[in-house]
Scaffold this motif. Structure first.
Motif, PDB file in Angstrom:
ATOM      1  N   ARG A 118       3.635  -5.307  14.679  1.00 52.47           N
ATOM      2  CA  ARG A 118       4.519  -5.597  13.561  1.00 52.47           C
ATOM      3  C   ARG A 118       5.946  -5.204  13.950  1.00 52.47           C
ATOM      4  O   ARG A 118       6.148  -4.295  14.753  1.00 52.47           O
ATOM      5  N   GLN A 119       6.916  -5.879  13.355  1.00 54.93           N
ATOM      6  CA  GLN A 119       8.312  -5.568  13.630  1.00 54.93           C
ATOM      7  C   GLN A 119       8.662  -4.201  13.050  1.00 54.93           C
ATOM      8  O   GLN A 119       8.267  -3.857  11.940  1.00 54.93           O
ATOM      9  N   ARG A 120       9.414  -3.435  13.816  1.00 54.94           N
ATOM     10  CA  ARG A 120       9.839  -2.124  13.351  1.00 54.94           C
ATOM     11  C   ARG A 120      10.764  -2.274  12.142  1.00 54.94           C
ATOM     12  O   ARG A 120      11.728  -3.053  12.185  1.00 54.94           O
ATOM     13  N   PRO A 121      10.504  -1.567  11.048  1.00 52.58           N
ATOM     14  CA  PRO A 121      11.380  -1.684   9.875  1.00 52.58           C
ATOM     15  C   PRO A 121      12.759  -1.108  10.169  1.00 52.58           C
ATOM     16  O   PRO A 121      12.915  -0.232  11.027  1.00 52.58           O
ATOM     17  N   GLU A 122      13.756  -1.596   9.461  1.00 55.37           N
ATOM     18  CA  GLU A 122      15.120  -1.123   9.664  1.00 55.37           C
ATOM     19  C   GLU A 122      15.241   0.366   9.372  1.00 55.37           C
ATOM     20  O   GLU A 122      15.973   1.086  10.052  1.00 55.37           O
ATOM     21  N   SER A 123      14.541   0.834   8.368  1.00 53.14           N
ATOM     22  CA  SER A 123      14.524   2.260   8.034  1.00 53.14           C
ATOM     23  C   SER A 123      13.081   2.747   8.073  1.00 53.14           C
ATOM     24  O   SER A 123      12.201   2.113   7.488  1.00 53.14           O
ATOM     25  N   PRO A 124      12.806   3.852   8.763  1.00 56.23           N
ATOM     26  CA  PRO A 124      11.428   4.335   8.865  1.00 56.23           C
ATOM     27  C   PRO A 124      10.911   4.876   7.543  1.00 56.23           C
ATOM     28  O   PRO A 124      11.681   5.353   6.695  1.00 56.23           O
ATOM     29  N   TRP A 125       9.598   4.793   7.372  1.00 56.67           N
ATOM     30  CA  TRP A 125       8.943   5.351   6.191  1.00 56.67           C
ATOM     31  C   TRP A 125       8.306   6.682   6.583  1.00 56.67           C
ATOM     32  O   TRP A 125       7.529   6.754   7.528  1.00 56.67           O
ATOM     33  N   PHE A 126       8.643   7.735   5.837  1.00 55.46           N
ATOM     34  CA  PHE A 126       8.162   9.070   6.166  1.00 55.46           C
ATOM     35  C   PHE A 126       7.020   9.466   5.224  1.00 55.46           C
ATOM     36  O   PHE A 126       6.951   8.994   4.084  1.00 55.46           O
ATOM     37  N   PRO A 127       6.126  10.330   5.709  1.00 60.09           N
ATOM     38  CA  PRO A 127       5.003  10.761   4.864  1.00 60.09           C
ATOM     39  C   PRO A 127       5.486  11.370   3.560  1.00 60.09           C
ATOM     40  O   PRO A 127       6.487  12.084   3.512  1.00 60.09           O
ATOM     41  N   LYS A 128       4.751  11.082   2.496  1.00 59.85           N
ATOM     42  CA  LYS A 128       5.124  11.543   1.159  1.00 59.85           C
ATOM     43  C   LYS A 128       3.958  12.322   0.559  1.00 59.85           C
ATOM     44  O   LYS A 128       2.856  11.793   0.413  1.00 59.85           O
ATOM     45  N   SER A 129       4.194  13.588   0.238  1.00 57.95           N
ATOM     46  CA  SER A 129       3.152  14.420  -0.367  1.00 57.95           C
ATOM     47  C   SER A 129       2.964  14.044  -1.832  1.00 57.95           C
ATOM     48  O   SER A 129       3.892  13.578  -2.496  1.00 57.95           O
ATOM     49  N   ASN A 130       1.756  14.277  -2.314  1.00 57.80           N
ATOM     50  CA  ASN A 130       1.439  13.990  -3.714  1.00 57.80           C
ATOM     51  C   ASN A 130       0.468  15.050  -4.207  1.00 57.80           C
ATOM     52  O   ASN A 130      -0.630  15.197  -3.673  1.00 57.80           O
ATOM     53  N   SER A 131       0.890  15.804  -5.211  1.00 64.05           N
ATOM     54  CA  SER A 131       0.027  16.845  -5.777  1.00 64.05           C
ATOM     55  C   SER A 131      -0.690  16.367  -7.034  1.00 64.05           C
ATOM     56  O   SER A 131      -1.481  17.105  -7.619  1.00 64.05           O
ATOM     57  N   GLY A 132      -0.401  15.120  -7.433  1.00 63.13           N
ATOM     58  CA  GLY A 132      -1.029  14.583  -8.635  1.00 63.13           C
ATOM     59  C   GLY A 132      -2.288  13.799  -8.332  1.00 63.13           C
ATOM     60  O   GLY A 132      -2.984  14.051  -7.335  1.00 63.13           O
ATOM     61  N   MET A 133      -2.582  12.822  -9.166  1.00 65.48           N
ATOM     62  CA  MET A 133      -3.790  12.014  -8.996  1.00 65.48           C
ATOM     63  C   MET A 133      -3.738  11.233  -7.684  1.00 65.48           C
ATOM     64  O   MET A 133      -2.727  10.621  -7.355  1.00 65.48           O
ATOM     65  N   LEU A 134      -4.823  11.278  -6.944  1.00 63.14           N
ATOM     66  CA  LEU A 134      -4.898  10.542  -5.683  1.00 63.14           C
ATOM     67  C   LEU A 134      -4.851   9.041  -5.954  1.00 63.14           C
ATOM     68  O   LEU A 134      -5.547   8.539  -6.844  1.00 63.14           O
ATOM     69  N   LYS A 135      -4.038   8.332  -5.154  1.00 61.04           N
ATOM     70  CA  LYS A 135      -3.898   6.886  -5.307  1.00 61.04           C
ATOM     71  C   LYS A 135      -4.420   6.190  -4.059  1.00 61.04           C
ATOM     72  O   LYS A 135      -3.895   6.365  -2.960  1.00 61.04           O
ATOM     73  N   VAL A 136      -5.470   5.391  -4.249  1.00 60.20           N
ATOM     74  CA  VAL A 136      -6.134   4.675  -3.168  1.00 60.20           C
ATOM     75  C   VAL A 136      -5.785   3.194  -3.275  1.00 60.20           C
ATOM     76  O   VAL A 136      -5.753   2.639  -4.374  1.00 60.20           O
ATOM     77  N   VAL A 137      -5.543   2.551  -2.121  1.00 64.62           N
ATOM     78  CA  VAL A 137      -5.206   1.134  -2.131  1.00 64.62           C
ATOM     79  C   VAL A 137      -6.162   0.349  -1.228  1.00 64.62           C
ATOM     80  O   VAL A 137      -6.521   0.802  -0.137  1.00 64.62           O
ATOM     81  N   PHE A 138      -6.572  -0.797  -1.706  1.00 64.54           N
ATOM     82  CA  PHE A 138      -7.356  -1.780  -0.935  1.00 64.54           C
ATOM     83  C   PHE A 138      -6.496  -3.024  -0.864  1.00 64.54           C
ATOM     84  O   PHE A 138      -6.035  -3.528  -1.886  1.00 64.54           O
ATOM     85  N   PHE A 139      -6.283  -3.564   0.351  1.00 64.23           N
ATOM     86  CA  PHE A 139      -5.285  -4.617   0.551  1.00 64.23           C
ATOM     87  C   PHE A 139      -5.878  -5.658   1.496  1.00 64.23           C
ATOM     88  O   PHE A 139      -5.601  -5.666   2.694  1.00 64.23           O
ATOM     89  N   SER A 140      -6.708  -6.551   0.960  1.00 57.25           N
ATOM     90  CA  SER A 140      -7.407  -7.505   1.821  1.00 57.25           C
ATOM     91  C   SER A 140      -8.014  -8.590   0.936  1.00 57.25           C
ATOM     92  O   SER A 140      -7.812  -8.604  -0.282  1.00 57.25           O
ATOM     93  N   LEU A 141      -8.738  -9.519   1.567  1.00 59.43           N
ATOM     94  CA  LEU A 141      -9.549 -10.449   0.793  1.00 59.43           C
ATOM     95  C   LEU A 141     -10.521  -9.641  -0.054  1.00 59.43           C
ATOM     96  O   LEU A 141     -11.209  -8.751   0.454  1.00 59.43           O
ATOM     97  N   VAL A 142     -10.566  -9.939  -1.333  1.00 56.35           N
ATOM     98  CA  VAL A 142     -11.436  -9.182  -2.234  1.00 56.35           C
ATOM     99  C   VAL A 142     -12.811  -9.842  -2.195  1.00 56.35           C
ATOM    100  O   VAL A 142     -13.095 -10.812  -2.907  1.00 56.35           O
ATOM    101  N   ASP A 143     -13.660  -9.283  -1.355  1.00 54.90           N
ATOM    102  CA  ASP A 143     -14.983  -9.858  -1.097  1.00 54.90           C
ATOM    103  C   ASP A 143     -15.873  -8.749  -0.556  1.00 54.90           C
ATOM    104  O   ASP A 143     -15.378  -7.769   0.032  1.00 54.90           O
TER     105      ASP A 143
END
Length: 337
Positions: free
Chosen positions: A142-167
């Motif tokens: 993948r192309q390097r983004p213009e600005s890097p994304w840094f790790p982000k801590s979260n002390s609240g509710m865990l957020k899970v993502v699924f990003f694909s064909l839903v099957d």
């Protein structure tokens, strides 16, 4: 010497076309290179162009259709085998290496190709076992983004993502069952619904208050890294037979989001267990729930995996592979056929 890039290019914006467009753009900054697009010229016209080419012409090949690639290489091998030495194949997906390993004629012709760029070391090892010595590595970059994304801590509710064909082939059924069993975790689902799975998906989601379906993400107009960065963990418990290097695993790394994946296909080469994510010992709902609950309860570990994901993204930026590709392009010394 004239250099051509032969393959599919956007639109549509699928994995193969995006990979071709990215590499073509990088090479264009270094040299003169010409597109031969199937969408514009057709297979027969392009095949004739390659077979009737001059001895100084070099062709990069980026096929999305593995059957067409096998036919293309075999036809050249029979009709004008010396042209094979002027082909550089950018292998797409995870099944081609196995097909080469099982087809002696295909393997024999591929041995004569100047270079074959596979997406993982495991894919390359499959064909090296049957005699290929021209393998190289070019991941699903993948192309390097213009600005890097840094790790982000979260002390609240865990957020899970699924990003694909839903099957269910991609493990969406396991994700829904995990959501039912972990009501204190948010699940965000992106992707088109397969026809066979849609009814089950909608019926199940209607009864789960911790699942949000976002539809198909507009990757053309929106920033996928910014979207993924909203979440803590990406999950892909895939069992799809054709899985190669899922682009979403690379994109999640760039967004500093670790992935929980099945030990299927080449996933364990992309996600390093306990370093940049979690590789499930068993691709079951019990295994997925165990991994999610572990990360939910151990935020120190989760933050470490976020850092590991970001660091491992460096292995998927194309600049580090460009020198080898340019070297293979310029290796040719004109000779008569």
């Amino acid at each position: 010497m004239t250099v051509y890039y032969l393959g599919q290019f956007p639109p549509p914006f699928g994995g193969v076309t995006v990979k071709n467009a990215l590499l073509f753009r990088l090479l264009s900054a270094e040299m003169d290179i010409h597109k031969l697009e199937f969408r514009k010229s057709g297979s027969f016209a392009i095949g004739a162009r390659v077979l009737l080419s001059r001895s100084g012409d070099v062709f990069l090949i980026g096929f999305g259709n593995r059957d067409l690639q096998r036919l293309f290489i075999k036809v050249i091998g029979f009709v004008r085998p010396r042209v094979l030495e002027r082909l550089i194949v950018i292998v797409m997906g995870g099944e081609i290496s196995g097909e080469i390993a099982q087809d002696k004629m295909y393997a024999r012709f591929c041995q004569r190709v100047r270079a074959m760029y596979f997406e993982t070391k495991g894919m390359a090892a499959q064909v090296e076992a049957v005699g290929l010595r021209n393998t190289r590595l070019f991941p699903n970059c993948r192309q390097r983004p213009e600005s890097p994304w840094f790790p982000k801590s979260n002390s609240g509710m865990l957020k899970v993502v699924f990003f694909s064909l839903v099957d269910d082939s991609k493990g969406a059924d396991l994700v829904l069952e995990a959501a039912y069993r972990t009501p204190g975790v948010e699940y965000h689902i992106y992707g088109s619904l397969s026809e066979r799975f849609e009814e089950k998906f909608r019926n199940t989601v209607s009864g789960l208050s911790n699942v949000i379906y976002h539809g198909v993400f507009n990757a053309v107009e929106c920033d996928v890294y910014a979207e993924l960065h909203n979440y803590d963990v990406h999950v892909l418990p895939t069992r799809w037979r054709g899985e190669g290097v899922p682009g979403i695993l690379v994109e999640s790394k760039i967004a500093a989001v670790p992935s929980v994946v099945s030990d299927f296909g080449f996933n364990a080469e992309i996600v390093e267990n306990d370093v940049s994510g979690v590789v499930l010992r068993e691709n079951t709902v019990d295994g997925l729930v165990e991994a999610i609950e572990m990360l939910d309860g151990n935020r120190t570990l989760l933050d470490s995996l976020k850092r590991g994901a970001k660091e491992s993204a460096e292995d998927f930026f194309p600049e580090r592979f460009l020198g080898q590709i340019l070297s293979d392009i310029h290796k040719w010394e004109e000779r008569g056929e």
